[in-house]
Design a protein around this motif. Structure first.
Motif, PDB file in Angstrom:
ATOM      1  N   TRP A   1       0.825  -1.210   0.000  1.00  0.00           N
ATOM      2  CA  TRP A   1       0.000   0.000   0.000  1.00  0.00           C
ATOM      3  C   TRP A   1       0.857   1.257   0.000  1.00  0.00           C
ATOM      4  O   TRP A   1       0.635   2.177  -0.784  1.00  0.00           O
ATOM      5  CB  TRP A   1      -0.915  -0.029   1.224  1.00  0.00           C
ATOM      6  CG  TRP A   1      -1.707   1.209   1.487  1.00  0.00           C
ATOM      7  CD1 TRP A   1      -2.766   1.690   0.760  1.00  0.00           C
ATOM      8  CD2 TRP A   1      -1.528   2.123   2.573  1.00  0.00           C
ATOM      9  NE1 TRP A   1      -3.257   2.842   1.335  1.00  0.00           N
ATOM     10  CE2 TRP A   1      -2.509   3.129   2.454  1.00  0.00           C
ATOM     11  CE3 TRP A   1      -0.640   2.187   3.649  1.00  0.00           C
ATOM     12  CZ2 TRP A   1      -2.627   4.188   3.349  1.00  0.00           C
ATOM     13  CZ3 TRP A   1      -0.764   3.230   4.553  1.00  0.00           C
ATOM     14  CH2 TRP A   1      -1.746   4.215   4.399  1.00  0.00           C
ATOM     15  N   VAL A   2       1.859   1.297   0.856  1.00  0.00           N
ATOM     16  CA  VAL A   2       2.660   2.522   0.995  1.00  0.00           C
ATOM     17  C   VAL A   2       3.701   2.642  -0.114  1.00  0.00           C
ATOM     18  O   VAL A   2       4.152   3.735  -0.432  1.00  0.00           O
ATOM     19  CB  VAL A   2       3.296   2.610   2.402  1.00  0.00           C
ATOM     20  CG1 VAL A   2       4.436   1.645   2.564  1.00  0.00           C
ATOM     21  CG2 VAL A   2       3.720   4.031   2.720  1.00  0.00           C
ATOM     22  N   GLY A   3       4.109   1.529  -0.695  1.00  0.00           N
ATOM     23  CA  GLY A   3       5.048   1.575  -1.812  1.00  0.00           C
ATOM     24  C   GLY A   3       6.514   1.562  -1.420  1.00  0.00           C
ATOM     25  O   GLY A   3       7.377   1.631  -2.287  1.00  0.00           O
ATOM     26  N   ASP A   4       6.801   1.485  -0.117  1.00  0.00           N
ATOM     27  CA  ASP A   4       8.197   1.487   0.332  1.00  0.00           C
ATOM     28  C   ASP A   4       8.288   0.742   1.659  1.00  0.00           C
ATOM     29  O   ASP A   4       7.807   1.249   2.678  1.00  0.00           O
ATOM     30  CB  ASP A   4       8.684   2.927   0.501  1.00  0.00           C
ATOM     31  CG  ASP A   4      10.127   3.014   0.966  1.00  0.00           C
ATOM     32  OD1 ASP A   4      10.802   1.965   1.094  1.00  0.00           O
ATOM     33  OD2 ASP A   4      10.586   4.144   1.214  1.00  0.00           O
ATOM     34  N   PRO A   5       8.904  -0.436   1.679  1.00  0.00           N
ATOM     35  CA  PRO A   5       9.013  -1.187   2.935  1.00  0.00           C
ATOM     36  C   PRO A   5       9.706  -0.401   4.051  1.00  0.00           C
ATOM     37  O   PRO A   5       9.395  -0.592   5.225  1.00  0.00           O
ATOM     38  CB  PRO A   5       9.829  -2.419   2.554  1.00  0.00           C
ATOM     39  CG  PRO A   5       9.667  -2.553   1.076  1.00  0.00           C
ATOM     40  CD  PRO A   5       9.484  -1.159   0.546  1.00  0.00           C
ATOM     41  N   ALA A   6      10.610   0.498   3.707  1.00  0.00           N
ATOM     42  CA  ALA A   6      11.325   1.285   4.715  1.00  0.00           C
ATOM     43  C   ALA A   6      10.416   2.299   5.410  1.00  0.00           C
ATOM     44  O   ALA A   6      10.789   2.858   6.439  1.00  0.00           O
ATOM     45  CB  ALA A   6      12.522   1.995   4.090  1.00  0.00           C
ATOM     46  N   ALA A   7       9.227   2.535   4.871  1.00  0.00           N
ATOM     47  CA  ALA A   7       8.292   3.468   5.498  1.00  0.00           C
ATOM     48  C   ALA A   7       7.663   2.879   6.760  1.00  0.00           C
ATOM     49  O   ALA A   7       7.111   3.611   7.578  1.00  0.00           O
ATOM     50  CB  ALA A   7       7.198   3.866   4.504  1.00  0.00           C
ATOM     51  N   VAL A   8       7.748   1.558   6.920  1.00  0.00           N
ATOM     52  CA  VAL A   8       7.239   0.914   8.134  1.00  0.00           C
ATOM     53  C   VAL A   8       8.289   1.112   9.223  1.00  0.00           C
ATOM     54  O   VAL A   8       9.388   0.557   9.144  1.00  0.00           O
ATOM     55  CB  VAL A   8       6.952  -0.583   7.911  1.00  0.00           C
ATOM     56  CG1 VAL A   8       6.511  -1.246   9.214  1.00  0.00           C
ATOM     57  CG2 VAL A   8       5.905  -0.773   6.827  1.00  0.00           C
ATOM     58  N   ILE A   9       7.954   1.927  10.227  1.00  0.00           N
ATOM     59  CA  ILE A   9       8.951   2.238  11.253  1.00  0.00           C
ATOM     60  C   ILE A   9       8.722   1.467  12.550  1.00  0.00           C
ATOM     61  O   ILE A   9       9.621   1.385  13.379  1.00  0.00           O
ATOM     62  CB  ILE A   9       9.046   3.754  11.508  1.00  0.00           C
ATOM     63  CG1 ILE A   9       7.691   4.344  11.880  1.00  0.00           C
ATOM     64  CG2 ILE A   9       9.589   4.460  10.273  1.00  0.00           C
ATOM     65  CD1 ILE A   9       7.766   5.808  12.257  1.00  0.00           C
TER      66      ILE A   9
END
Length: 142
Positions: free
Chosen positions: A74-82
């Protein structure tokens, strides 16, 4: 990677696209090899039954990893999950029938946080039973 979702586009209750993740015994063997977790409850049916499980069960970390894919897609970037955490509430039995089972995951934005972050709550089920409890992720949006 460019953010697919902007903080300004979401509100509490925004639903993420739900996903279904098939799991077979072959999937468990592949995950065991990748993770190094060769506990016999994940591959030896006789052992799993002897210790009181209904069948061979999926690795908890595998189930957790499949579930978060709903958020990262959904967010398009796994690194956005903090932040990401779950409680393991029920095992995911995987029959040796060539078909296996399915992990069903739905999610929604549960809270808007400071610094353009959101909390996403996930509902993770197998055969209509909730298998992960308190499944939550904090996501940094653009």
């Amino acid at each position: 990677m460019m953010m697919a979702i902007s903080f300004d586009e979401v509100e509490v209750g925004t639903e993420l696209p739900a996903r279904s993740f098939p799991v077979t015994r072959a999937t468990l063997v592949q995950y065991a090899g990748a993770s190094g977790d060769f506990n016999p409850i994940h591959w030896n049916e006789k052992f799993a039954l002897e210790v009181g499980l209904p069948d061979v069960i999926a690795h908890g970390m595998f189930t957790m990893a499949e579930a978060i894919r709903v958020v990262t897609d959904w967010v398009g970037d796994p690194a956005a999950v903090i932040e990401y955490g779950v409680r393991f509430t029920k095992p995911v039995p995987v029959p040796n029938d060539g078909v296996g089972t399915v992990i069903e995951v739905s999610a929604k934005v549960a809270a808007l946080l400071e610094d353009r972050r959101v909390r996403v709550d996930l509902l993770v089920k197998n055969n209509d039973l909730k298998v992960l409890g308190m499944s939550r992720a904090v996501v940094q949006l653009g």
